[in-house]
Every structure is written in C-alpha cells, then in structure tokens.
Write a protein that holds these residues in place. Structure first.
Motif: not given
Length: 343
Positions: A241-251, A201-209, A260-263
């Motif tokens: 999980d519709p009751d939750a949010f998921f957090i991504n570390v960005g670039d 649906g949406f290919g492999e990537h990291s978020d730039p923000q 130290r943190l992983l995008s």
C-alpha cells in the motif's frame, strides 16, 4: 477491536486469509493507543494510515532512490562496499547470508548522510536535503507511535521509548532496498501462493532495533511470520500500500516490554515481474544505552525475562550471527528475576 485488512496467507500446502492490523492516526488518541498495543501484542506489526508524512516528500525520496539504483554498476559501487554502511549487492551482513537485492544502508545522522551523499549522487546537496527531510519525518512518526504505545501500556514515563530515538546520539539507520524483477521466462507463481518455491530477496529475520517504519512501491514481496489457529507458523503476505507505512516491533522493544510485545519475524520475496523498492527507517537508541525491561513491565507475576545489555553489545552479537538467528534468546535471564532483586 483492531481494524483489519485482509491479505492471503500460505504455507506450502494451504492458503487462507489473515487480518493485518490497521491503525488510523486520525482517530481519537486513546483509541489509537489501545489498537497499537493490541497489534504489537498479537502480531508485532501493523499498518498506519493518515500518518501525516507529506506525499511530496515520499515521492522525492522514492525518486531519489530510483535515480541511484538506475546508475551503472560501476557508479553505484563507488558508494560501497558496505561496512556495514554503504552500497551492497546480494551479500547481507558478514556471515554468508545472501538475497536477490541491492541496497543502500545509511546512518540517520544528518552529517553522516551529507558525507555519504558525495559518493552516492551527482547532486549531493539535493540528495542530503531529501534524505534528511525524510528521516526527520519518519523519526517524528516513530516517536509519535512510541508515545501512544507507552500510553496504551500505562507506563509512568510515556516517553521511555521515544526519548531514545530523539537523542542526538541515536544510532538509527535508513535502508533502501531494490529487488530486481524476476525473469519473465520463469514460470514461478507471482502471486505469493507457492511459498515453497520462493525466490528470497531478504531472508527471515527480526529487526534488532526498537521500531522499524517501512514503506514500499506497489509491488508485493513482504511477508510476516504468524501462527494459524492450530498453532502452526505460516508466512503471511502483506499486501503493498503506497499510501501507508508498516510498523515492525524490534528486538529492543520486546526486551524493554519484558516480552509483552512481539518482535516480528519477516522476510521479503523477489518473485515479482516488476522491481520492488522498499525504504525502512530503523529507530535505535544511542550505542551506550542500557536496555532492560522497564520497571512497569516487571512484577512478581511477570518476572524480568532479559538481562540488561547495551545496544552496542547487542549489535556486536548480531554481527557475529546469521540473519535468521533468534539473537534475543542469548540475553534471556537464566532465572527470571523480580525488579527489586537486581537493584
């Protein structure tokens, strides 16, 4: 210890379980800060419970998005083509990436949303109200998480990250993805256990923000790239999980913390018999912001790993590359430098 929820993990030959970190914001602040740091270091990804965003607002946002995607194609196309903002179908970016989805990409600035609403909805005032309220709520959540992250990292300026998102010139975005259901006549496995025959649906990537705040309906599809005990990279499906949010570390957060943190690298499959809808807030700084490892993250034992760059320059580079490119590598310091050597 990080609280874990279990989701199946697979590569093309094996399946086992991985723990997705869960952060409960109702816990004591010091405990939450510690768990956020651990999750960002190990996965660059975690799930947030008791986040404080109104369930009514979330339902309004989801219903508003569903109403748009239910419109006839010719009506939706009035909001496109994406430049990159606007409505798009299948094409992702300008360099040949495609996926099985349609989407709306909006700037998170209130006036921009109000302007775009005129070609998105027959009730632009209501659309603007709902989207702006939602953006305000998830921006607040983002800043709260970033402040606790900074506290856990022992930064002297605990608002070093969140100030960039709360700036009136913040370049944050809101993306709404709609993945149509897979044809039921196809015998492709719907449980995510046959990654080799995945419908992307949406290919492999990291978020730039800096940070991404994602939620979806109760349909699977999201996967993150993790390492198994043997050091092999495998795709880990994330249970919805519709009751939750998921957090991504960005670039940018990876760069500001000097690696130290992983995008987190991730993708979305479109293998379900049901339509999947996801809504993602991308927290970004103003275009002119200079991004560089924070002084607290640099030491003789951990020299500066990235050259300074503006968010504008990073975006320009991103638009020239394919989705899967590890673009942050282009900004690595040729020779790691201590903070004083660049002052």
């Amino acid at each position: 210890m990080v609280v874990l929820s279990t989701s199946p993990v697979c590569n093309q030959t094996a399946c086992h379980a991985v723990g997705i970190p869960v952060v409960d914001l109702s816990k004591p602040r010091s405990e939450v800060s510690r768990i956020i740091v651990e999750a960002c270091e190990e996965f660059g990804f975690f799930k947030v419970m008791n986040h404080g965003v109104s369930k009514t607002l979330i339902e309004q946002m989801e219903n508003t998005a569903q109403e748009f995607f239910s419109l006839p194609a010719q009506e939706k196309e009035k909001a496109g083509p994406p430049t990159p903002l606007g409505y798009g179908v299948r094409n992702i970016g300008f360099n040949g990436d495609v996926g099985e989805l349609e989407y709306l990409l909006l700037h998170a600035n209130p006036s921009s949303i109000c302007q775009k609403a005129k070609v998105i909805s027959k009730e632009p005032s209501f659309f603007s109200y709902v989207v702006n309220e939602y953006v305000g709520a998830v921006r607040h959540l983002s800043c709260e998480i970033l402040d606790m992250l900074a506290e856990g990292l022992k930064l002297r300026n605990t608002r070093a990250f969140s100030t960039l998102l709360s700036d009136l010139e913040s370049d944050s975005l809101l993306r709404i993805n709609h993945y149509p259901p897979w044809n039921k006549s196809n015998n492709l496995s719907m449980n995510g256990n046959k990654c080799g025959s995945a419908r992307i649906g949406f290919g492999e990537h990291s978020d730039p923000q800096i940070i991404s705040v994602l939620r979806s309906n109760d349909v699977e599809g999201l996967q993150i790239l993790v390492s198994d005990p043997g050091g092999n990279c495998i795709w880990a499906p994330v249970a919805p999980d519709p009751d939750a949010f998921f957090i991504n570390v960005g670039d940018l957060l990876q760069a500001m913390t000097n690696g130290r943190l992983l995008s987190v690298r991730h993708r979305a499959l479109a293998n379900s018999y049901e339509a999947r809808q996801s809504i993602i807030f991308f927290g970004a700084p103003p275009l002119h912001s200079l991004i560089s490892p924070l002084p607290d993250m640099v030491s003789p034992a951990n020299p500066r790993k990235y050259n300074p760059f503006t968010w504008s320059d990073y975006k320009k580079t991103m638009y020239q590359l394919r989705l899967s490119h590890s673009r942050l590598d282009l900004f690595q310091a040729d020779e790691p430098q201590e903070i004083n050597s660049l002052d």
